[in-house]
Design an enzyme around this catalytic site. Structure first.
Site, PDB file in Angstrom:
ATOM      1  N   GLY A  46       0.831  -1.193   0.000  1.00 22.32           N
ATOM      2  CA  GLY A  46       0.000   0.000   0.000  1.00 22.32           C
ATOM      3  C   GLY A  46       0.866   1.243   0.000  1.00 22.32           C
ATOM      4  O   GLY A  46       2.079   1.172   0.252  1.00 22.32           O
ATOM      5  N   GLN A  51       3.144   9.871   1.466  1.00 17.00           N
ATOM      6  CA  GLN A  51       4.414   9.193   1.179  1.00 17.00           C
ATOM      7  C   GLN A  51       5.034   9.619  -0.148  1.00 17.00           C
ATOM      8  O   GLN A  51       6.204   9.365  -0.391  1.00 17.00           O
ATOM      9  CB  GLN A  51       4.210   7.670   1.186  1.00 17.00           C
ATOM     10  CG  GLN A  51       3.896   7.134   2.576  1.00 17.00           C
ATOM     11  CD  GLN A  51       3.744   5.635   2.553  1.00 17.00           C
ATOM     12  OE1 GLN A  51       2.709   5.123   2.179  1.00 17.00           O
ATOM     13  NE2 GLN A  51       4.791   4.925   2.951  1.00 17.00           N
ATOM     14  N   CYS A  91       7.257  -0.191   6.890  1.00 20.90           N
ATOM     15  CA  CYS A  91       6.718   0.928   6.124  1.00 20.90           C
ATOM     16  C   CYS A  91       7.741   1.371   5.083  1.00 20.90           C
ATOM     17  O   CYS A  91       8.932   1.443   5.387  1.00 20.90           O
ATOM     18  CB  CYS A  91       6.387   2.096   7.064  1.00 20.90           C
ATOM     19  SG  CYS A  91       5.700   3.530   6.225  1.00 20.90           S
ATOM     20  N   LEU A  92       7.263   1.665   3.876  1.00 24.19           N
ATOM     21  CA  LEU A  92       8.156   2.134   2.814  1.00 24.19           C
ATOM     22  C   LEU A  92       8.843   3.436   3.200  1.00 24.19           C
ATOM     23  O   LEU A  92       9.902   3.757   2.665  1.00 24.19           O
ATOM     24  CB  LEU A  92       7.366   2.347   1.516  1.00 24.19           C
ATOM     25  CG  LEU A  92       6.694   1.121   0.904  1.00 24.19           C
ATOM     26  CD1 LEU A  92       5.881   1.524  -0.318  1.00 24.19           C
ATOM     27  CD2 LEU A  92       7.723   0.069   0.534  1.00 24.19           C
ATOM     28  N   HIS A 134      -3.067   0.864   8.417  1.00 22.42           N
ATOM     29  CA  HIS A 134      -1.761   1.468   8.160  1.00 22.42           C
ATOM     30  C   HIS A 134      -1.892   2.673   7.222  1.00 22.42           C
ATOM     31  O   HIS A 134      -1.316   3.741   7.478  1.00 22.42           O
ATOM     32  CB  HIS A 134      -0.823   0.407   7.574  1.00 22.42           C
ATOM     33  CG  HIS A 134       0.575   0.877   7.323  1.00 22.42           C
ATOM     34  ND1 HIS A 134       1.652   0.466   8.086  1.00 22.42           N
ATOM     35  CD2 HIS A 134       1.078   1.725   6.391  1.00 22.42           C
ATOM     36  CE1 HIS A 134       2.759   1.055   7.626  1.00 22.42           C
ATOM     37  NE2 HIS A 134       2.429   1.823   6.593  1.00 22.42           N
ATOM     38  N   GLU A 135      -2.649   2.504   6.134  1.00 19.63           N
ATOM     39  CA  GLU A 135      -2.726   3.574   5.127  1.00 19.63           C
ATOM     40  C   GLU A 135      -3.592   4.748   5.594  1.00 19.63           C
ATOM     41  O   GLU A 135      -3.257   5.905   5.332  1.00 19.63           O
ATOM     42  CB  GLU A 135      -3.239   3.025   3.793  1.00 19.63           C
ATOM     43  CG  GLU A 135      -2.398   1.908   3.193  1.00 19.63           C
ATOM     44  CD  GLU A 135      -0.920   2.213   3.085  1.00 19.63           C
ATOM     45  OE1 GLU A 135      -0.533   3.388   2.984  1.00 19.63           O
ATOM     46  OE2 GLU A 135      -0.130   1.255   3.120  1.00 19.63           O
ATOM     47  N   HIS A 138      -1.525   6.921   7.775  1.00 20.39           N
ATOM     48  CA  HIS A 138      -0.629   7.840   7.064  1.00 20.39           C
ATOM     49  C   HIS A 138      -1.334   9.162   6.767  1.00 20.39           C
ATOM     50  O   HIS A 138      -0.741  10.241   6.902  1.00 20.39           O
ATOM     51  CB  HIS A 138      -0.180   7.225   5.731  1.00 20.39           C
ATOM     52  CG  HIS A 138       1.065   6.392   5.814  1.00 20.39           C
ATOM     53  ND1 HIS A 138       2.261   6.875   6.313  1.00 20.39           N
ATOM     54  CD2 HIS A 138       1.306   5.112   5.442  1.00 20.39           C
ATOM     55  CE1 HIS A 138       3.186   5.919   6.241  1.00 20.39           C
ATOM     56  NE2 HIS A 138       2.628   4.830   5.727  1.00 20.39           N
TER      57      HIS A 138
HETATM   58 NI    NI Z   1       3.634   3.065   5.464  1.00 17.95          NI
END
Ligand code: NI
Length: 170
Positions: A46, A51, A91-92, A134-135, A138
């Site tokens: 995701g 991000q 997380c990216l 999670h998303e 963000h």
């Molecule tokens: Ni993340």
């Protein structure tokens, strides 16, 4: 379509609240296309607007078990969450780390599609439920570090490898 740079901690954009989308236009579709490309490039499950430096309430989710089904969520809202479970999370925007987190068992999210039509997603005890929390986090300036089971429940891993093998990058 383009691969966008992924913002990493401590970039302040990751701690800001994204704004509601009000224009369902070509600019939004372009952003979504670019976010999908970027998520695929990064082997993510995701990705959220913050991000890629876009403070708009847009997130993309693609669960490996739903291969090819890319979920686009505009203005997502968590309607309800219940239960607790412990997960391993990454997380990216924080590459090289994993942590143990507490998340919900059941999540219900309402969102809009690219045409502004509202839909609801219910998920329970699965990666989709995890990704939804999670998303949407963000978009509210929250990251998985805010949900650690303890302050020591974080460790380093070799990166960047396909993040979806164990704890998906999101
Ligand atoms: Ni993340």
């Amino acid at each position: 379509m383009a691969i966008l740079p992924i913002r990493k901690l401590p970039d302040p954009v990751l701690r800001q609240r994204a704004k509601r989308v009000t224009s369902f236009d070509a600019v939004l579709r372009r952003l979504v296309d670019d976010m999908i490309d970027t998520m695929h490039y990064a082997h993510g499950v995701g990705i959220a607007g913050n991000q890629v430096g876009a403070l708009l309430r847009v997130c993309i989710i693609e669960i490996p078990e739903e291969q090819g089904r890319v979920r686009v969520l505009i203005n997502p809202e968590v309607l309800s969450r219940s239960g607790e479970r412990e997960l391993e999370e990454g997380c990216l925007s924080y590459p090289g780390y994993r942590g143990d987190t507490i998340r919900s068992e059941r999540v219900v999210v309402r969102a809009m599609d690219l045409s502004g039509k509202t839909f609801t997603i219910k998920a329970q005890d699965d990666l989709l439920a995890h990704a939804l929390e999670h998303e949407t986090d963000h978009l509210n300036g929250r990251i998985f570090l805010d949900h650690l089971t303890s302050k020591d429940a974080i460790w380093t891993v070799d990166e960047p490898e396909p993040a979806h093998a164990q704890a998906p990058g999101q």
